[in-house]
Design a protein around this motif. Structure first.
Motif, PDB file in Angstrom:
ATOM      1  N   ALA A 156      44.455 -15.151  43.524  1.00  0.00           N
ATOM      2  CA  ALA A 156      44.836 -13.798  43.955  1.00  0.00           C
ATOM      3  C   ALA A 156      46.128 -13.821  44.766  1.00  0.00           C
ATOM      4  CB  ALA A 156      43.705 -13.172  44.774  1.00  0.00           C
ATOM      5  N   SER A 157      46.246 -14.786  45.660  1.00  0.00           N
ATOM      6  CA  SER A 157      47.452 -14.912  46.492  1.00  0.00           C
ATOM      7  C   SER A 157      48.676 -15.230  45.636  1.00  0.00           C
ATOM      8  CB  SER A 157      47.232 -16.005  47.540  1.00  0.00           C
ATOM      9  OG  SER A 157      48.382 -16.183  48.324  1.00  0.00           O
ATOM     10  N   ALA A 158      48.514 -16.192  44.707  1.00  0.00           N
ATOM     11  CA  ALA A 158      49.628 -16.579  43.827  1.00  0.00           C
ATOM     12  C   ALA A 158      50.056 -15.418  42.929  1.00  0.00           C
ATOM     13  CB  ALA A 158      49.222 -17.777  42.973  1.00  0.00           C
ATOM     14  N   LEU A 159      49.076 -14.669  42.421  1.00  0.00           N
ATOM     15  CA  LEU A 159      49.360 -13.524  41.548  1.00  0.00           C
ATOM     16  C   LEU A 159      50.113 -12.433  42.305  1.00  0.00           C
ATOM     17  CD1 LEU A 159      48.808 -12.573  38.607  1.00  0.00           C
ATOM     18  CD2 LEU A 159      46.795 -11.372  39.507  1.00  0.00           C
ATOM     19  N   ALA A 160      49.697 -12.168  43.550  1.00  0.00           N
ATOM     20  CA  ALA A 160      50.350 -11.141  44.362  1.00  0.00           C
ATOM     21  C   ALA A 160      51.800 -11.509  44.662  1.00  0.00           C
ATOM     22  CB  ALA A 160      49.572 -10.943  45.666  1.00  0.00           C
ATOM     23  N   HIS A 161      52.028 -12.756  45.087  1.00  0.00           N
ATOM     24  CA  HIS A 161      53.389 -13.208  45.416  1.00  0.00           C
ATOM     25  C   HIS A 161      54.288 -13.238  44.179  1.00  0.00           C
ATOM     26  CE1 HIS A 161      52.959 -14.151  49.621  1.00  0.00           C
ATOM     27  NE2 HIS A 161      51.888 -14.897  49.410  1.00  0.00           N
ATOM     28  N   THR A 162      53.769 -13.804  43.095  1.00  0.00           N
ATOM     29  CA  THR A 162      54.577 -13.925  41.868  1.00  0.00           C
ATOM     30  C   THR A 162      54.851 -12.555  41.266  1.00  0.00           C
ATOM     31  OG1 THR A 162      53.460 -16.041  41.461  1.00  0.00           O
ATOM     32  CG2 THR A 162      54.790 -15.157  39.676  1.00  0.00           C
ATOM     33  N   GLY A 163      53.868 -11.660  41.315  1.00  0.00           N
ATOM     34  CA  GLY A 163      54.063 -10.298  40.813  1.00  0.00           C
ATOM     35  C   GLY A 163      55.174  -9.578  41.552  1.00  0.00           C
ATOM     36  N   CYS A 164      55.203  -9.725  42.868  1.00  0.00           N
ATOM     37  CA  CYS A 164      56.272  -9.111  43.678  1.00  0.00           C
ATOM     38  C   CYS A 164      57.623  -9.747  43.380  1.00  0.00           C
ATOM     39  CB  CYS A 164      55.944  -9.253  45.169  1.00  0.00           C
ATOM     40  SG  CYS A 164      54.627  -8.165  45.730  1.00  0.00           S
ATOM     41  N   MET A 165      57.626 -11.064  43.120  1.00  0.00           N
ATOM     42  CA  MET A 165      58.886 -11.765  42.846  1.00  0.00           C
ATOM     43  C   MET A 165      59.462 -11.361  41.492  1.00  0.00           C
ATOM     44  SD  MET A 165      60.934 -13.886  44.362  1.00  0.00           S
ATOM     45  CE  MET A 165      59.900 -14.696  45.592  1.00  0.00           C
ATOM     46  N   VAL A 166      58.611 -11.185  40.492  1.00  0.00           N
ATOM     47  CA  VAL A 166      59.044 -10.807  39.140  1.00  0.00           C
ATOM     48  C   VAL A 166      59.704  -9.420  39.150  1.00  0.00           C
ATOM     49  CG1 VAL A 166      58.188 -10.197  36.835  1.00  0.00           C
ATOM     50  CG2 VAL A 166      57.425 -12.302  37.919  1.00  0.00           C
ATOM     51  N   ARG A 167      59.266  -8.545  40.053  1.00  0.00           N
ATOM     52  CA  ARG A 167      59.798  -7.192  40.128  1.00  0.00           C
ATOM     53  C   ARG A 167      61.212  -7.132  40.705  1.00  0.00           C
ATOM     54  NH1 ARG A 167      55.645  -3.073  42.750  1.00  0.00           N
ATOM     55  NH2 ARG A 167      57.330  -1.690  42.095  1.00  0.00           N
ATOM     56  N   LEU A 168      61.649  -8.208  41.356  1.00  0.00           N
ATOM     57  CA  LEU A 168      62.992  -8.228  41.952  1.00  0.00           C
ATOM     58  C   LEU A 168      64.060  -8.365  40.875  1.00  0.00           C
ATOM     59  CD1 LEU A 168      62.525 -10.593  45.052  1.00  0.00           C
ATOM     60  CD2 LEU A 168      62.563  -8.095  45.032  1.00  0.00           C
ATOM     61  N   SER A 169      65.260  -7.905  41.210  1.00  0.00           N
ATOM     62  CA  SER A 169      66.417  -8.054  40.318  1.00  0.00           C
ATOM     63  C   SER A 169      67.293  -9.182  40.824  1.00  0.00           C
ATOM     64  CB  SER A 169      67.228  -6.756  40.271  1.00  0.00           C
ATOM     65  OG  SER A 169      66.463  -5.709  39.714  1.00  0.00           O
ATOM     66  N   PHE A 170      67.702 -10.064  39.915  1.00  0.00           N
ATOM     67  CA  PHE A 170      68.616 -11.164  40.240  1.00  0.00           C
ATOM     68  C   PHE A 170      69.888 -10.958  39.427  1.00  0.00           C
ATOM     69  CE2 PHE A 170      64.344 -12.660  41.089  1.00  0.00           C
ATOM     70  CZ  PHE A 170      64.468 -13.309  42.306  1.00  0.00           C
ATOM     71  N   CYS A 171      71.001 -10.719  40.117  1.00  0.00           N
ATOM     72  CA  CYS A 171      72.240 -10.330  39.428  1.00  0.00           C
ATOM     73  C   CYS A 171      73.144 -11.518  39.095  1.00  0.00           C
ATOM     74  CB  CYS A 171      72.996  -9.302  40.266  1.00  0.00           C
ATOM     75  SG  CYS A 171      71.996  -7.834  40.642  1.00  0.00           S
ATOM     76  N   ASP A 172      73.787 -12.080  40.102  1.00  0.00           N
ATOM     77  CA  ASP A 172      74.755 -13.156  39.857  1.00  0.00           C
ATOM     78  C   ASP A 172      74.331 -14.486  40.476  1.00  0.00           C
ATOM     79  OD1 ASP A 172      76.576 -11.476  38.453  1.00  0.00           O
ATOM     80  OD2 ASP A 172      77.179 -10.606  40.370  1.00  0.00           O
ATOM     81  N   ALA A 173      73.880 -14.435  41.708  1.00  0.00           N
ATOM     82  CA  ALA A 173      73.511 -15.675  42.410  1.00  0.00           C
ATOM     83  C   ALA A 173      72.295 -16.313  41.749  1.00  0.00           C
ATOM     84  CB  ALA A 173      73.219 -15.370  43.875  1.00  0.00           C
ATOM     85  N   ASN A 174      72.426 -17.574  41.370  1.00  0.00           N
ATOM     86  CA  ASN A 174      71.308 -18.268  40.703  1.00  0.00           C
ATOM     87  C   ASN A 174      71.130 -19.709  41.174  1.00  0.00           C
ATOM     88  OD1 ASN A 174      73.607 -19.359  39.496  1.00  0.00           O
ATOM     89  ND2 ASN A 174      72.599 -19.591  37.505  1.00  0.00           N
ATOM     90  N   ILE A 175      71.747 -20.068  42.301  1.00  0.00           N
ATOM     91  CA  ILE A 175      71.624 -21.429  42.829  1.00  0.00           C
ATOM     92  C   ILE A 175      70.567 -21.445  43.928  1.00  0.00           C
ATOM     93  CG2 ILE A 175      72.806 -23.337  43.972  1.00  0.00           C
ATOM     94  CD1 ILE A 175      75.414 -22.355  42.723  1.00  0.00           C
ATOM     95  N   ILE A 176      69.462 -22.136  43.660  1.00  0.00           N
ATOM     96  CA  ILE A 176      68.363 -22.238  44.620  1.00  0.00           C
ATOM     97  C   ILE A 176      68.572 -23.466  45.494  1.00  0.00           C
ATOM     98  CG2 ILE A 176      65.859 -22.473  44.902  1.00  0.00           C
ATOM     99  CD1 ILE A 176      65.548 -21.224  42.111  1.00  0.00           C
ATOM    100  N   ASN A 177      68.704 -23.244  46.789  1.00  0.00           N
ATOM    101  CA  ASN A 177      68.935 -24.345  47.719  1.00  0.00           C
ATOM    102  C   ASN A 177      67.602 -25.023  48.070  1.00  0.00           C
ATOM    103  OD1 ASN A 177      70.065 -26.133  49.504  1.00  0.00           O
ATOM    104  ND2 ASN A 177      70.459 -24.631  51.114  1.00  0.00           N
ATOM    105  N   HIS A 178      66.998 -25.610  47.049  1.00  0.00           N
ATOM    106  CA  HIS A 178      65.705 -26.275  47.218  1.00  0.00           C
ATOM    107  C   HIS A 178      65.465 -27.152  45.997  1.00  0.00           C
ATOM    108  CE1 HIS A 178      61.672 -26.798  48.872  1.00  0.00           C
ATOM    109  NE2 HIS A 178      62.015 -26.012  49.885  1.00  0.00           N
ATOM    110  N   TYR A 179      64.372 -27.947  46.033  1.00  0.00           N
ATOM    111  CA  TYR A 179      64.038 -28.777  44.876  1.00  0.00           C
ATOM    112  C   TYR A 179      62.979 -28.126  43.998  1.00  0.00           C
ATOM    113  CZ  TYR A 179      60.335 -30.287  48.107  1.00  0.00           C
ATOM    114  OH  TYR A 179      59.290 -30.323  49.001  1.00  0.00           O
TER     115      TYR A 179
END
Length: 315
Positions: A156-179
């Motif tokens: 339930a926690s993973a679904l809630a977080h991922t669902g909110c993340m999928v709804r976001l718009s990502f325009c130009d920046a695509n470099i994730i400062n993480h592994y």
């Protein structure tokens, strides 16, 4: 609806920066984390096999430990192979869908682990404070229900977080400062409002941490109260022995997790966050089998028994 969500983002893939961008550290870190990954997989698989094969370990405590090892085995596989690739590839990319899948499974397993650790604390409380009722309270049905609820809460926690993340718009920046694809490294890349995501993270993560820590602290407070009133020194050592491994695991898991996420939001702390996240994503899954094997008499006896049987078989 899915097509609409996908069309809102012009980013089709992300670039994972990895743990470090220093060329001289790439090979040593690749070897180090490859050894770590091998030890994690072999250690957790060995502990799961040991619990399955040895009838003396078919108890509630080892049922929870089996699930803990299963979770550690699974969630190390979610991101470690991709992390290892960042050390050998010039540009380590991950598709948008792959990133969301990695985020979901990482959150699912890490949240499930926190609830399984909580169930293990309750199990220790019943074993020490209510020994005569232990088999009744911690029946197979109750144990299965506790583990099922742990996975359900994680899902339930993973679904809630991922669902909110999928709804976001990502325009130009695509470099994730993480592994890996995690919530906080992804949020700054969005070109839409992240207020709902931040609120969701605060509410869901805060509630889970408070709930789990509260149950664990109350369980151990009652255990400590019970131990203090024990007249036998043998009872003291036995009670502390059964709880010691769990206390170390909980301290490592929650301690490193809190250090990775509860920190000032500045550029200087990004590297610190990655450093501390290594502890709970890579070191804790590797150390758990060692902690429970080296400190646990039942596991040592089971290992010796299987070792002796294998010697007889080959002779």
């Amino acid at each position: 609806m899915q097509m609409t969500v996908e069309n809102d983002s012009s980013v089709s893939e992300f670039i994972l920066m990895g743990l470090t961008n220093q060329p001289e550290l790439q090979l040593p870190l690749f070897i180090l984390f490859l050894v770590n990954y091998t030890a994690t997989v072999m250690g957790n698989l060995s502990l799961m096999n040991l619990i399955c094969l040895n009838s003396n370990l078919h108890t509630p405590m080892y049922f929870f430990l089996f699930n803990l090892s299963f979770i550690d085995f699974c969630y190390s596989m979610v991101f470690t192979p991709k992390m290892l690739m960042s050390f050998v590839l010039e540009k380590n990319t991950i598709s948008f869908g792959g990133c969301m899948a990695q985020l979901f499974f990482f959150l699912f397993f890490v949240n499930s682990e926190s609830y399984v650790l909580t169930a293990m604390a309750y199990d220790r409380y019943v074993a020490i404070c209510k020994p005569l009722l232990y088999k009744v309270v911690m029946s197979p049905k109750i144990c299965c229900l506790l583990v099922f609820c742990s996975y359900l809460m994680g899902f339930a926690s993973a679904l809630a977080h991922t669902g909110c993340m999928v709804r976001l718009s990502f325009c130009d920046a695509n470099i994730i400062n993480h592994y890996m694809c995690d919530i906080f490294p992804l949020l700054p890349l969005s070109c839409s409002s992240t207020y709902v995501n931040e609120l969701m993270s605060s509410v869901v993560v805060g509630t889970a941490i408070i709930l789990c820590c509260l149950i664990i602290l109350i369980s151990y407070a009652l255990i400590l109260f019970n131990i203090i009133h024990m007249s036998s020194g043998k009872g003291w050592s036995k009670a502390l022995g059964t709880c010691g491994s769990h206390i170390i695991t909980v301290s490592l898991f929650y301690g490193s997790g809190l250090l990775a996420y509860i920190k000032p939001s500045s550029n200087e702390t990004v590297g610190q966050g990655k450093f501390f996240s290594v502890f709970y994503t890579l070191l804790v899954p590797m150390l758990n089998p060692l902690i429970y094997s080296l400190r646990n008499k039942d596991v040592k006896v089971a290992v010796k028994k299987i070792f002796n049987l294998s010697r007889i078989f080959y002779i």
